[in-house]
Write a protein that holds these residues in place. Structure first.
Motif, short mmCIF file in Angstrom:
data_model
loop_
_atom_site.label_atom_id
_atom_site.label_comp_id
_atom_site.label_asym_id
_atom_site.label_seq_id
_atom_site.Cartn_x
_atom_site.Cartn_y
_atom_site.Cartn_z
N PHE A 1 2.13 -12.29 3.02
CA PHE A 1 1.10 -12.70 2.07
C PHE A 1 0.69 -11.53 1.16
CE2 PHE A 1 -0.35 -16.18 5.16
CZ PHE A 1 0.34 -17.16 4.46
N ILE A 2 0.52 -10.35 1.75
CA ILE A 2 -0.02 -9.23 0.97
C ILE A 2 0.94 -8.78 -0.11
CG2 ILE A 2 0.81 -7.25 2.32
CD1 ILE A 2 -2.80 -7.73 1.10
N ILE A 3 2.25 -8.96 0.12
CA ILE A 3 3.22 -8.54 -0.91
C ILE A 3 3.52 -9.64 -1.91
CG2 ILE A 3 4.31 -6.81 0.57
CD1 ILE A 3 6.55 -8.78 1.13
N ASN A 4 2.98 -10.82 -1.66
CA ASN A 4 3.24 -11.96 -2.56
C ASN A 4 1.96 -12.59 -3.09
OD1 ASN A 4 6.34 -12.64 -2.47
ND2 ASN A 4 5.77 -12.19 -0.37
N PHE A 5 0.85 -11.85 -3.02
CA PHE A 5 -0.45 -12.40 -3.42
C PHE A 5 -0.98 -11.62 -4.61
CE2 PHE A 5 -4.95 -13.40 -3.11
CZ PHE A 5 -4.94 -14.73 -2.72
N ASP A 6 -1.25 -12.33 -5.71
CA ASP A 6 -1.76 -11.67 -6.91
C ASP A 6 -2.61 -12.66 -7.70
OD1 ASP A 6 -1.97 -9.51 -8.74
OD2 ASP A 6 -0.50 -10.50 -10.05
N LYS A 7 -3.72 -12.16 -8.23
CA LYS A 7 -4.63 -12.97 -9.05
C LYS A 7 -5.07 -14.23 -8.29
CE LYS A 7 -2.70 -11.26 -13.38
NZ LYS A 7 -2.00 -11.59 -14.64
N ASN A 8 -5.43 -14.03 -7.04
CA ASN A 8 -5.94 -15.10 -6.17
C ASN A 8 -4.94 -16.22 -5.90
OD1 ASN A 8 -8.31 -13.72 -6.09
ND2 ASN A 8 -9.47 -15.11 -7.38
N PHE B 1 8.68 -2.31 -1.17
CA PHE B 1 7.85 -1.75 -0.11
C PHE B 1 7.02 -0.57 -0.61
CE2 PHE B 1 7.06 1.13 3.44
CZ PHE B 1 6.50 0.27 4.37
N LYS B 2 7.63 0.31 -1.39
CA LYS B 2 6.91 1.50 -1.85
C LYS B 2 5.73 1.13 -2.73
CE LYS B 2 10.86 4.62 -1.47
NZ LYS B 2 11.80 5.50 -2.19
N LYS B 3 5.92 0.13 -3.58
CA LYS B 3 4.84 -0.32 -4.47
C LYS B 3 3.67 -0.90 -3.66
CE LYS B 3 3.83 -3.69 -8.11
NZ LYS B 3 4.39 -4.78 -8.94
N ASN B 4 3.98 -1.60 -2.58
CA ASN B 4 2.95 -2.29 -1.79
C ASN B 4 2.57 -1.54 -0.51
OD1 ASN B 4 2.63 -5.08 -3.18
ND2 ASN B 4 4.85 -4.80 -3.04
N LYS B 5 3.05 -0.31 -0.38
CA LYS B 5 2.93 0.44 0.87
C LYS B 5 1.49 0.51 1.40
CE LYS B 5 4.36 4.86 2.88
NZ LYS B 5 5.09 6.12 2.61
N GLU B 6 0.57 0.91 0.54
CA GLU B 6 -0.81 1.09 0.99
C GLU B 6 -1.46 -0.24 1.36
OE1 GLU B 6 -2.14 3.96 1.77
OE2 GLU B 6 -0.19 4.78 1.22
N LYS B 7 -1.15 -1.29 0.61
CA LYS B 7 -1.70 -2.62 0.94
C LYS B 7 -1.16 -3.12 2.28
CE LYS B 7 -0.59 -4.94 -2.80
NZ LYS B 7 -0.56 -6.04 -3.79
N ILE B 8 0.12 -2.89 2.51
CA ILE B 8 0.74 -3.32 3.77
C ILE B 8 0.10 -2.58 4.94
CG2 ILE B 8 2.86 -3.30 5.12
CD1 ILE B 8 4.37 -3.59 2.41
N LYS B 9 -0.07 -1.28 4.76
CA LYS B 9 -0.68 -0.47 5.81
C LYS B 9 -2.10 -0.94 6.12
CE LYS B 9 -1.00 4.40 7.13
NZ LYS B 9 -0.72 5.80 6.68
N LYS B 10 -2.83 -1.28 5.07
CA LYS B 10 -4.22 -1.71 5.25
C LYS B 10 -4.30 -3.06 5.94
CE LYS B 10 -8.61 -2.05 2.77
NZ LYS B 10 -9.30 -1.85 1.47
N ILE B 11 -3.45 -4.01 5.52
CA ILE B 11 -3.53 -5.36 6.11
C ILE B 11 -3.15 -5.33 7.59
CG2 ILE B 11 -1.18 -6.20 5.66
CD1 ILE B 11 -4.31 -8.26 5.01
N LEU B 12 -2.20 -4.46 7.95
CA LEU B 12 -1.81 -4.37 9.35
C LEU B 12 -2.87 -3.68 10.18
CD1 LEU B 12 2.00 -3.62 8.97
CD2 LEU B 12 0.91 -5.76 9.67
N SER B 13 -3.59 -2.76 9.56
CA SER B 13 -4.72 -2.13 10.25
C SER B 13 -5.85 -3.14 10.46
CB SER B 13 -5.22 -0.94 9.43
OG SER B 13 -6.38 -0.38 10.01
N LEU B 14 -6.12 -3.94 9.43
CA LEU B 14 -7.19 -4.94 9.53
C LEU B 14 -6.88 -6.02 10.57
CD1 LEU B 14 -7.96 -5.44 5.73
CD2 LEU B 14 -9.53 -4.48 7.43
N SER B 15 -5.58 -6.24 10.83
CA SER B 15 -5.18 -7.33 11.73
C SER B 15 -4.76 -6.83 13.11
CB SER B 15 -4.03 -8.12 11.10
OG SER B 15 -2.88 -7.30 10.93
#
Length: 374
Positions: A241-248, A210-224
């Protein structure tokens, strides 16, 4: 026999939040009396009844005693002798342990009204730690009441519950219900942050940093945030998806992170389609026409175009959540919409004497030709 309004309805009334559901507590009555008054029994665990006219829930006052593990490891005792305060004491947090009588008098033995004023989420008693579901409940209340803070002692008890491992005894159904109620809130990120802070998130979602992906998680939930009311399950998917998505590409570790959830088949289908086609769809306009058409077939575009559009919408949000350009997906959406218009305006000329396989080939060739016209 006395009847009280209890729980979330009282809390929301005091907070001037619209009250959605009303729950009533009946003190000094019995199942026989409730049946004689026309109430309809529901549930097997303890005596809960539906009002004959309003269909609202009325529960007999009860106490509980821990007798096993997990959310259902309790023995309930309902009797005419159980007092109002005894029933309120078994509840999770003080702001949910307030009752309102028929004369609009508040009964508040655990100072829930003061906690509302001070914006504090606090456990009612030490019995809080006996029910692991309360960790998820407090977390999603933090999302609902995002200006509130969790009392230090309550957070300590949540840590103890997480360390005990009892969260893993919760059923998929109960976990999913609480998570979706949290994702209905605009500040769903607060729920996940609380679960992380008390050490519970790894028990619900393995393979997650969670800590590694914290900012991405926050952003995706804001966008949605526009999906709060209409589709909280899509917000849950976007989090995964956001915590399991890398290199397309979508990492198949996502399946480890959904073991504890009861996802509808439609959501499982979206995961499978994105896992197989994300990189292709992101580079869709660079593909030769035949590969484009095969991708559309693979996404079941011609039978269920709405599913394809959901995949595109999710990929666009995931790219934005990862801080990447979503222009390729936006261009693909426009391109496919134009193609859909061409298809809708085209009439197939099929020789009915052909075999089924031959007809499929003719339709495929016509669709490929239309694609080349774009």
């Amino acid at each position: 026999m006395k009847i009280y309004l209890v729980g979330g309805a009282v809390r929301d009334k005091l907070l001037n939040i619209p009250v959605k559901d009303k729950d009533y507590l009946v003190v000094g009555s019995s199942p026989r009396e409730m049946l004689d008054l026309g109430f309809k029994p529901i549930g097997n665990d303890f005596p809960v009844f539906l009002h004959p006219k309003t269909k609202e829930e009325y529960a007999l006052a009860r106490t509980e005693r821990k007798d096993g593990t997990g959310h259902k490891g309790f023995i309930f005792y309902a009797s005419q002798e159980v007092k109002l305060e005894q029933d309120l004491e078994r509840r999770d947090i003080t702001i949910n342990a307030i009752a309102l009588d028929n004369n609009n008098n508040y009964i508040d033995p655990f100072n829930g009204i003061d906690d509302l004023k001070n914006r504090v989420i606090r456990h009612v008693s030490q019995a809080f730690e006996e029910d692991p579901l309360r960790v998820l409940r407090v977390a999603r209340f933090k999302a609902k009441l995002n200006s509130f803070s969790i009392h230090d002692e309550t957070l300590n008890l949540m840590h103890k519950i997480a360390e005990s491992g009892e969260i893993q005894t919760l059923s998929s159904e109960r976990v999913m219900i609480e998570l979706l109620r949290g994702f209905e809130q605009e500040d769903a990120f607060s729920m996940l942050e609380v679960l992380s802070n008390c050490g519970a998130i790894g028990l619900i979602f393995p393979e997650i940093d969670f800590k590694k992906n914290k900012e991405k998680i926050k952003k995706i939930l804001s966008l949605s945030h526009h999906l709060c009311a209409s589709s909280p399950n899509k917000r849950l998917l976007l989090f995964l998806f956001i915590i399991n998505f890398d290199k397309n590409k979508l990492d198949n570790k996502i399946y480890e992170n959904i073991k504890k959830l009861l996802l509808p088949s439609s959501e499982k289908k979206l995961i499978e389609l994105i896992e197989k086609n994300s990189n292709i769809l992101i580079n869709f306009l660079d593909l030769e026409h035949k590969k484009q058409l095969d991708c559309l077939y693979g996404c079941d575009f011609f039978r269920r175009p709405q599913i394809f559009r959901e995949v595109i919408d999710i990929l666009e949000l995931v790219l934005k959540g990862n801080g990447k350009s979503s222009k390729s997906i936006e261009d693909t959406r426009k391109y496919v919409n134009l193609y859909q218009d061409l298809i809708n305006g085209h009439q197939n000329k099929i020789d009915k004497t052909l075999s089924g396989q031959e007809i499929k080939k003719v339709i495929y060739d016509e669709r490929l030709l239309l694609l080349k016209k774009l």
